[in-house]
Design a protein around this motif. Structure first.
Motif, PDB file in Angstrom:
ATOM      1  N   ASP A  67      -3.116  10.887   0.717  1.00  0.00           N
ATOM      2  CA  ASP A  67      -1.998  11.050  -0.220  1.00  0.00           C
ATOM      3  C   ASP A  67      -1.433  12.472  -0.144  1.00  0.00           C
ATOM      4  OD1 ASP A  67      -0.139  10.155  -2.057  1.00  0.00           O
ATOM      5  OD2 ASP A  67      -1.347  10.764  -3.777  1.00  0.00           O
ATOM      6  N   ASP A 114       3.430   1.932  -1.930  1.00  0.00           N
ATOM      7  CA  ASP A 114       4.148   2.233  -3.168  1.00  0.00           C
ATOM      8  C   ASP A 114       3.610   3.469  -3.878  1.00  0.00           C
ATOM      9  OD1 ASP A 114       1.748   1.134  -3.880  1.00  0.00           O
ATOM     10  OD2 ASP A 114       2.546  -0.133  -5.485  1.00  0.00           O
ATOM     11  N   GLN A 115       2.347   3.846  -3.631  1.00  0.00           N
ATOM     12  CA  GLN A 115       1.793   5.056  -4.234  1.00  0.00           C
ATOM     13  C   GLN A 115       2.090   6.307  -3.411  1.00  0.00           C
ATOM     14  OE1 GLN A 115      -2.383   4.373  -4.830  1.00  0.00           O
ATOM     15  NE2 GLN A 115      -2.052   2.665  -6.251  1.00  0.00           N
ATOM     16  N   HIS A 116       2.713   6.128  -2.260  1.00  0.00           N
ATOM     17  CA  HIS A 116       3.012   7.256  -1.374  1.00  0.00           C
ATOM     18  C   HIS A 116       4.499   7.291  -1.019  1.00  0.00           C
ATOM     19  CE1 HIS A 116      -1.368   7.009  -0.843  1.00  0.00           C
ATOM     20  NE2 HIS A 116      -1.191   5.751  -0.498  1.00  0.00           N
ATOM     21  N   CYS A 155       0.810  -1.213   0.000  1.00  0.00           N
ATOM     22  CA  CYS A 155       0.000   0.000   0.000  1.00  0.00           C
ATOM     23  C   CYS A 155       0.845   1.265   0.000  1.00  0.00           C
ATOM     24  CB  CYS A 155      -0.927  -0.003   1.217  1.00  0.00           C
ATOM     25  SG  CYS A 155      -0.054   0.095   2.802  1.00  0.00           S
TER      26      CYS A 155
END
Length: 278
Positions: A213, A129-131, A127
């Motif tokens: 995010d 990897d997008q942040h 979870c």
């Protein structure tokens, strides 16, 4: 008067009758949702623990995986402290890098359950990897604080420790020697200051990065606002976290298998109950 100098134009008196503002101009409030720090009471930390416990019971397999990860980190730290204490601080730095990413996986499980979705281990592990940018900035700030903490601790050790350098087999006995009472007090004060800084910067910042995010600076500033807005409640929450973690480290850190995931889930609910939008 020289001939090339032109006379000034006559000042118009038309503007003299224009109305003037009675008060200075105030720009309108920005549009869109605004960050809201919700009111808290001293019973709320216990509610967060109760909700975290429910999350743990709903997904015990995922909790067991993360609990074993926390336990493994504790065992490695213990072995290094016993046999190579000079490398303990470096290993703590490594744990400080890995720990937030493990915690974020637990937050993801609670977040999905809150949304009515079915969490799974693979999604929780990835979870972050997008942040990665925001998390990297936050972890870097925590790492710098930890390194400063280590340096200051060495200075306190050099100035206040009165019984000579302890051996690897007698660290606890040497530290708690009555002749080192000044060292104990100074070390606890320094440790308390840096631990409070780390706690204040991260108490809601990591779940906020996952949820919204947002950038690391906004998340850290929000975390600090939360602490100062509800100082008493957040001190109680930090006290509960510390007591449960210390209790979980005895014996052989087996309790951390249960307490680690429990506090991870509870920390998500602490963020959700504290930070909102209006």
């Amino acid at each position: 008067m020289p001939s090339d100098v032109k006379p000034l134009p006559a000042v118009s008196t038309e503007n003299a009758d224009l109305p003037t503002m009675a008060s200075p101009y105030v720009p309108p409030a920005p549009e869109g949702p605004q960050l809201l720090i919700r009111p808290l009471g001293f019973a709320d930390p216990f509610r967060w623990l109760a909700r975290g416990w429910q999350d743990l019971l709903k997904h015990p397999g995922i909790a067991l995986f993360y609990g074993l990860c926390f336990w493994g980190m504790a065992q490695v730290l213990t072995l290094v402290f016993k046999h190579k204490p000079e490398y303990t601080l470096s290993l703590v730095s490594g744990c400080l890098l890995v720990g937030p990413f493990l915690a974020m996986g637990l937050y993801e499980v609670s977040r999905k359950r809150e949304r009515g979705e079915m969490p799974d281990l693979a999604t929780s592990l990835m979870c972050w990897d997008q942040h990665i940018r925001s998390m990297a900035m936050l972890v870097l700030a925590l790492l710098v604080l930890e390194l400063l903490w280590g340096r200051v601790s060495l200075v306190v050790f050099a100035v206040f420790f009165n019984t000579g350098m302890p051996s690897t087999t007698g660290v606890i006995e040497a530290v708690f020697n009555p002749n080192n009472i000044e060292f104990i007090v100074a070390y606890l004060v320094v440790g308390g200051v840096f631990a409070s800084l780390v706690y204040g910067l991260s108490v809601v910042s990591i779940p906020m990065i996952l949820d919204l995010d947002t950038d690391a600076i906004t998340a850290v500033l929000t975390s600090i606002r939360v602490v100062f807005s509800h100082l008493g409640v957040m001190l109680l929450w930090g006290f509960l976290l510390s007591v449960l973690v210390l209790a979980a480290l005895w014996p052989w850190a087996l309790g951390i298998i249960l307490v680690g995931p429990w506090l991870g889930h509870a920390s998500w609910h602490a963020y959700r109950a504290t930070v909102g939008w209006e």
